[in-house]
Design an enzyme around this catalytic site. Structure first.
Site, PDB file in Angstrom:
ATOM      1  N   ILE A   1       0.855  -1.179   0.000  1.00 14.60           N
ATOM      2  CA  ILE A   1       0.000   0.000   0.000  1.00 14.60           C
ATOM      3  C   ILE A   1       0.897   1.237   0.000  1.00 14.60           C
ATOM      4  O   ILE A   1       1.846   1.322   0.778  1.00 14.60           O
ATOM      5  CB  ILE A   1      -0.929   0.000   1.226  1.00 14.60           C
ATOM      6  CG1 ILE A   1      -1.902  -1.180   1.146  1.00 14.60           C
ATOM      7  CG2 ILE A   1      -1.703   1.315   1.324  1.00 14.60           C
ATOM      8  CD1 ILE A   1      -2.753  -1.363   2.376  1.00 14.60           C
TER       9      ILE A   1
ATOM     10  N   HIS B   1      -6.547  -4.314 -10.476  1.00 14.87           N
ATOM     11  CA  HIS B   1      -7.031  -5.146  -9.376  1.00 14.87           C
ATOM     12  C   HIS B   1      -7.880  -6.268  -9.955  1.00 14.87           C
ATOM     13  O   HIS B   1      -8.745  -6.023 -10.804  1.00 14.87           O
ATOM     14  CB  HIS B   1      -7.866  -4.315  -8.397  1.00 14.87           C
ATOM     15  CG  HIS B   1      -8.219  -5.071  -7.151  1.00 14.87           C
ATOM     16  ND1 HIS B   1      -7.323  -5.286  -6.137  1.00 14.87           N
ATOM     17  CD2 HIS B   1      -9.371  -5.675  -6.771  1.00 14.87           C
ATOM     18  CE1 HIS B   1      -7.904  -5.985  -5.175  1.00 14.87           C
ATOM     19  NE2 HIS B   1      -9.145  -6.235  -5.536  1.00 14.87           N
TER      20      HIS B   1
ATOM     21  N   ASP C   1      -7.547   6.015  -0.165  1.00 17.53           N
ATOM     22  CA  ASP C   1      -8.478   4.939   0.164  1.00 17.53           C
ATOM     23  C   ASP C   1      -8.179   3.744  -0.746  1.00 17.53           C
ATOM     24  O   ASP C   1      -8.339   3.823  -1.964  1.00 17.53           O
ATOM     25  CB  ASP C   1      -9.928   5.395  -0.033  1.00 17.53           C
ATOM     26  CG  ASP C   1     -10.305   6.506   0.927  1.00 17.53           C
ATOM     27  OD1 ASP C   1      -9.818   6.488   2.069  1.00 17.53           O
ATOM     28  OD2 ASP C   1     -11.085   7.396   0.535  1.00 17.53           O
ATOM     29  N   VAL C   2      -7.732   2.656  -0.149  1.00 16.98           N
ATOM     30  CA  VAL C   2      -7.245   1.508  -0.921  1.00 16.98           C
ATOM     31  C   VAL C   2      -8.326   0.934  -1.833  1.00 16.98           C
ATOM     32  O   VAL C   2      -9.451   0.655  -1.392  1.00 16.98           O
ATOM     33  CB  VAL C   2      -6.720   0.415   0.030  1.00 16.98           C
ATOM     34  CG1 VAL C   2      -6.252  -0.807  -0.760  1.00 16.98           C
ATOM     35  CG2 VAL C   2      -5.575   0.955   0.870  1.00 16.98           C
TER      36      VAL C   2
END
Length: 206
Positions: free
Chosen positions: A92, A109, A144-145
């Site tokens: 992260i 992702h 915000d991941v």
């Protein structure tokens, strides 16, 4: 010509897809630096084979994430990178990194975000939940991941006989197509941010 920095941790198949795209004379971006946090990652070999400089900040040699990423950030800035692409990067990003490249960091992702976000186990989670359709997402990175503006998504049907390896392999095929498409759109100035949503204007190229 947009200078792109790619951050990797593993096999580097998405990196290879970008390297192949950048080899086309008409592609409006070039990879000028690859950053890696694992000294034995196969992705390093892919970058070197393409003649792209590699900055290795190994997790074992530099244990603190902030130290690794600050050094990577400095290397990217020194190379005048205009877009950072996370292509299987297993960390992260620290807030200082995100702030320095705000609106200029792209990630892939292996799910249809916001489903199964915030995890390195998205494919396993899709199987555990028994979903019939999953997919992949290319999005911009924020603090915000896995919650930044979405650029592209593609669906992948889940077969009854799928395991993590087979499902992930099919998802990667779509990632390999979408990531160069997203980088091209960014390089051509066709990405517009409206609040938390991204609008990608139609390409003038066929």
């Amino acid at each position: 010509m947009l200078h792109v920095g790619v951050l990797v941790s593993g096999a580097g198949t998405n990196l290879q897809a970008l390297l192949d795209a950048c080899a086309e004379p008409s592609f409006p971006a070039r990879i000028t630096l690859v950053g890696c946090n694992r000294a034995r990652a196969p992705a390093i070999g892919r970058a070197k084979s393409a003649g792209v400089p590699v900055c290795v900040m190994d997790r074992a040699a530099i244990p603190r994430r902030a130290d690794r990423q600050q050094r990577l950030l400095k290397a990217l800035q020194e190379t005048q990178v205009g877009l950072v692409v996370l292509a299987g990067f297993d960390e992260i990003l620290i807030p200082e990194f995100v702030s320095a490249y705000s609106g200029r960091i792209m990630n892939t992702h292996p799910s249809l975000l916001p489903a199964f976000g915030g995890s390195m186990r998205a494919v396993q989670q899709a199987l555990d939940y028994g979903v019939k359709v999953t997919g992949c997402t290319v999005h911009l990175v924020t603090d915000d991941v896995d919650a930044g503006p979405i650029l592209y998504q593609r669906c992948v049907e889940v077969a009854e006989e799928d395991d993590v390896a087979t499902l992930h392999a099919r998802i990667r095929e779509h990632e390999h197509a979408l990531l160069p498409k997203a980088v091209r759109a960014f390089a051509e100035g066709r990405v517009q941010i409206e609040g938390r949503r991204a609008r990608v204007l139609r390409s003038r190229h066929p």
